[in-house]
Enzyme design. Structure first.
Site, short mmCIF file in Angstrom:
data_model
loop_
_atom_site.label_atom_id
_atom_site.label_comp_id
_atom_site.label_asym_id
_atom_site.label_seq_id
_atom_site.Cartn_x
_atom_site.Cartn_y
_atom_site.Cartn_z
N GLU A 253 0.88 -1.19 0.20
CA GLU A 253 0.04 0.10 -0.14
C GLU A 253 0.94 1.39 0.09
OE1 GLU A 253 -1.47 3.21 0.43
OE2 GLU A 253 -1.87 2.68 2.65
N CYS A 287 -2.34 8.97 2.86
CA CYS A 287 -2.05 8.37 1.50
C CYS A 287 -3.36 8.86 0.65
CB CYS A 287 -2.09 6.83 1.43
SG CYS A 287 -0.76 6.07 2.72
#
Length: 485
Positions: A253, A287
């Site tokens: 990720e 993110c």
């Protein structure tokens, strides 16, 4: 900064034991540079011990029934709830996250384990008819999911508790031992979680929390006892680890530069309010932080005015202040990079709508970067094409919805995107067209709940988190082919 009721960890959790090494690690406040806690760094000896303990504990975990795993996870949930304020203060102090946001993270971590508790009892397989060709009469297949073995979890600084929970909780749910390497800037939250898990009765050696230099941890990827890597962090590091972990299961990720489309039929008040939250929560160090906003030209001016007005009401300051909405960035390097990229955009012809410089006074001076909005940018500018991970967003007009979709896709990243429109056809067009792991309709890409499949495409990585999906990533299918004829 008030530091009462705060837990330091002079020892680290290695294979079920709390050990002190010869290398002290001081944890500093990103806000004022003061020491907020101490722990220590693990070396090769501690990492090997953690892995050996995990390997041994796997034999115990294989025999641990689902109901027992669920009971232990339930006690972890209770522990997280009981220590929520201590956890929130730990997050706020070591990560510089505003205390109100830190409390939300602590609550989400408890929810992550609650989801794992429920999914533990639902992890199943399937029955497959195998009599699909002549000669296979009376054949049937049973498929079950088996834990892969020892998991190495590497977590970032920005969600030092809940992103660790997203690695530990699914590992516990399926019966995998796990070694957590937390970010060395924010290891205390992970150690506190390790204390709660160990105290809940999880088998000894089945969890280790070892702050350690990255190069030492990377060496573990060459050890055949490591069966799974789950990494959250930068694309540069993640893809390098993938090369070293070629023979094991991997989840990456790796972040992004999330785009938002605001169509002319959107509720502009709501969209501007949500984009303010999405762009500047935790100083943009998320993110899926809103980095690029594309607004239909017909409503661009109105949206711009509402958005900038919202930003100017944000309270900057001490993360331990209950009223603070934007706190410090994690370190000097991040601040410097942010300033350089903003300057590059302005030198290239971009217009500054608000912000653009460091803020602060006293010993915390310059640790906070003002919430910043740029317009007139080009796709080649770093503020547009790279992951900024800062309280900076670009705002640009579009004339055609298809053109806006293309602009969002003009990125090497693809984590999540947001679309504000009341047109269902456009929502599904975005869903079909946008090259991302998730499209959020009617809200910002920063939206995430802990049971949804979360992950990206392109440079944003591959594999999915979200408890059930991470459980699948930490297991492998095993087939039993039965001849019943």
């Amino acid at each position: 900064m008030a530091k009462d009721c705060f837990s330091s960890f002079p020892k680290i959790l290695v294979g079920g034991e709390w050990l002190k090494t010869g290398k002290e690690l001081q944890v500093l406040s990103p806000y004022d540079g003061e020491v907020v806690g101490t722990t220590c760094l693990g070396g090769e000896e501690e990492l090997d011990r953690a892995l050996a303990s995990a390997d041994a504990a796997f034999e115990t975990l294989k025999k641990l029934p689902a109901y027992k795993r669920a009971e232990i996870i339930g006690r972890v949930v209770d522990g997280l709830k009981e220590r929520r304020e201590d956890l929130a203060r730990t997050i706020a102090l070591e990560a510089g996250k505003p205390i109100t946001d830190a409390r939300v993270e602590a609550a989400r971590a408890a929810n992550t384990f609650q989801v794992a508790l429920e999914e533990t009892k639902r992890l199943g397989g399937e029955l497959i008819p195998l009599d699909i060709i002549p000669g296979a009469e009376g054949r049937v297949g049973l498929v079950k999911r088996c834990p892969v073995g020892s998991v190495l979890g590497i977590s970032p600084f920005n969600f030092p508790l809940n992103l660790v929970a997203h690695k530990v909780a699914p590992a516990m749910a399926v019966g995998c031992p796990i070694i957590i390497k937390p970010a060395t800037k924010t290891p205390l939250s992970a150690l506190l979680l390790g204390e709660i898990v160990a105290g809940a009765g999880w088998p000894e050696g089945a969890i280790s929390v070892v702050p350690s230099p990255g190069p030492l941890v990377e060496k573990l990827l060459g050890d055949e006892r490591v069966k799974k890597l789950t990494f959250t962090g930068s694309a540069e590091v993640g893809w390098r680890l993938k090369e070293k972990a070629a023979r094991i299961k991997v989840t990456l990720e790796l972040g992004g530069n999330a785009g938002v489309i605001v169509h002319e039929d959107a509720d502009l008040e709501f969209a501007a309010k949500r984009c303010t939250v999405g762009a500047f929560s935790y100083a943009g160090q998320v993110c899926i932080s809103v980095q690029r906003i594309y607004v239909h030209r017909k409503v661009f001016s109105e949206f711009k005015d509402k958005f900038v007005a919202n930003i100017k009401t944000l309270k900057l300051g001490d993360p331990m202040d209950e009223t603070t909405e934007v706190g410090p960035m994690i370190d000097e390097g991040s601040l410097k990079r942010t300033g350089e990229w903003v300057k590059e955009a302005l030198d290239g012809g971009a217009e500054l709508l608000t912000g653009g410089k460091r803020w602060g006074k006293g010993k915390e001076k310059g640790k906070i970067f003002e919430p910043t909005v740029l317009t007139g940018t080009t796709p080649e500018m770093k503020v547009s094409c790279e992951e900024l991970f800062a309280p900076v967003t670009t705002l640009e007009p579009f004339d055609d919805f298809e053109a806006a979709l293309r602009e969002v896709n003009r990125s090497r990243y693809g984590l999540q995107a947001g679309v504000f429109t009341s047109d269902t056809k456009k929502i599904f067009r975005a869903f079909d067209t946008l090259e991302v792991g998730g499209v959020v309709a009617g809200d910002i890409p920063t939206f995430r709940t802990d049971n949804m499949p979360y992950g990206g495409v392109k440079e944003s990585g591959f594999g999915r988190e979200g408890v059930r999906y991470a459980m699948e990533e930490m297991t492998e299918m095993r087939l039993l082919a039965l001849n019943l004829s």
